[in-house]
Design an enzyme around this catalytic site. Structure first.
Site, PDB file in Angstrom:
ATOM      1  N   HIS A   1      -4.154   1.415   7.914  1.00  0.00           N
ATOM      2  CA  HIS A   1      -2.793   1.965   7.910  1.00  0.00           C
ATOM      3  C   HIS A   1      -2.675   3.107   6.889  1.00  0.00           C
ATOM      4  CE1 HIS A   1       1.777   1.208   7.963  1.00  0.00           C
ATOM      5  NE2 HIS A   1       1.608   2.009   6.918  1.00  0.00           N
ATOM      6  N   GLU A   2      -3.203   2.880   5.679  1.00  0.00           N
ATOM      7  CA  GLU A   2      -3.062   3.897   4.620  1.00  0.00           C
ATOM      8  C   GLU A   2      -3.917   5.130   4.914  1.00  0.00           C
ATOM      9  OE1 GLU A   2      -0.622   3.478   2.790  1.00  0.00           O
ATOM     10  OE2 GLU A   2      -0.369   1.335   3.145  1.00  0.00           O
TER      11      GLU A   2
ATOM     12  N   GLN B   1       3.192   9.998   1.368  1.00  0.00           N
ATOM     13  CA  GLN B   1       4.481   9.303   1.367  1.00  0.00           C
ATOM     14  C   GLN B   1       5.342   9.668   0.160  1.00  0.00           C
ATOM     15  OE1 GLN B   1       2.573   5.235   2.182  1.00  0.00           O
ATOM     16  NE2 GLN B   1       4.531   5.052   3.201  1.00  0.00           N
TER      17      GLN B   1
ATOM     18  N   GLY C   1       0.833  -1.189   0.000  1.00  0.00           N
ATOM     19  CA  GLY C   1       0.000   0.000   0.000  1.00  0.00           C
ATOM     20  C   GLY C   1       0.869   1.240   0.000  1.00  0.00           C
TER      21      GLY C   1
ATOM     22  N   CYS D   1       6.326  -0.162   7.392  1.00  0.00           N
ATOM     23  CA  CYS D   1       5.936   0.993   6.580  1.00  0.00           C
ATOM     24  C   CYS D   1       7.132   1.401   5.733  1.00  0.00           C
ATOM     25  CB  CYS D   1       5.505   2.145   7.493  1.00  0.00           C
ATOM     26  SG  CYS D   1       4.985   3.605   6.589  1.00  0.00           S
ATOM     27  N   LEU D   2       6.879   1.659   4.466  1.00  0.00           N
ATOM     28  CA  LEU D   2       7.967   2.064   3.568  1.00  0.00           C
ATOM     29  C   LEU D   2       8.601   3.377   4.015  1.00  0.00           C
ATOM     30  CD1 LEU D   2       6.239   1.204   0.166  1.00  0.00           C
ATOM     31  CD2 LEU D   2       8.055  -0.096   1.311  1.00  0.00           C
TER      32      LEU D   2
ATOM     33  N   HIS E   1      -2.225   7.404   7.219  1.00  0.00           N
ATOM     34  CA  HIS E   1      -1.218   8.262   6.575  1.00  0.00           C
ATOM     35  C   HIS E   1      -1.827   9.588   6.125  1.00  0.00           C
ATOM     36  CE1 HIS E   1       2.610   6.167   6.269  1.00  0.00           C
ATOM     37  NE2 HIS E   1       2.048   5.058   5.815  1.00  0.00           N
TER      38      HIS E   1
END
Ligand code: NI
Length: 183
Positions: A151-152, A51, A46, A109-110, A155
């Site tokens: 999670h997304e 991000q 995702g 997480c990236l 963000h």
């Protein structure tokens, strides 16, 4: 399409609340295509627009059922072939309903490379939003897919999994490959 740079903590863009999308123009289409390419290249399950430094409410999720084998089922032992990953693009996503119950799962997480954490999430959630053409839809996500959406969407509000984690740990050298793919 082009890869975009994934920002990492403590970049302030990751802590800024994203604004709603109003115009479904070429710039938005380009952003979505780039986000999909960037997520796949990372690789991740995702990605949210903040991000990549864009303060708009856009998320992409790509989920493969084979990443979530039933308890006790060995990888490769599935009788039916694995389903192809499913791609979701959601503009202005909102959780309109969710389970009472929660479950703990491991997340990465990236934008926080090398760290993992145990996070409590709703078991299921109904996500309402717009597709890339601006048409409304809703979906019900369960299990890990539900966690990815939570999670997304976090963000978009400047919230990171480390804010919610009951514990956070650093992946050992070599362990990162085995741990859940970051999103
Ligand atoms: Ni993330």
């Amino acid at each position: 399409m082009a890869l975009r740079e994934i920002l990492t903590t403590p970049h302030p863009a990751l802590r800024t609340k994203a604004r709603a999308v109003r115009h479904f123009d070429q710039q938005l289409q380009q952003l979505i295509d780039d986000m999909i390419e960037t997520m796949r290249a990372a690789p991740g399950v995702g990605l949210a627009a903040p991000q990549v430094g864009v303060g708009r409410r856009v998320i992409v999720v790509e989920y493969s059922e084979e990443s979530d084998l039933p308890e006790g089922q060995e990888e490769g032992a599935a009788e039916s072939p694995p389903k192809p990953p499913k791609l979701y693009v959601v503009i202005n996503p909102e959780i309109t309903r969710h389970s009472r119950g929660t479950e703990l799962g491991n997340e990465g997480c990236l934008s926080i490379p090398g760290y993992y954490g145990e996070v409590e999430r709703y078991e299921w959630a109904v996500v309402k939003g717009l597709n890339r053409r601006g048409q409304p839809f809703r979906l019900k996500a369960r299990g890990w897919l539900a966690s990815i959406f939570q999670h997304e969407i976090d963000h978009l509000n400047g919230v990171l999994f480390i804010d919610r984690a009951t514990q956070v740990w650093r992946a050992e050298e070599g362990e990162a490959m085995e741990a859940m793919a970051g999103d």
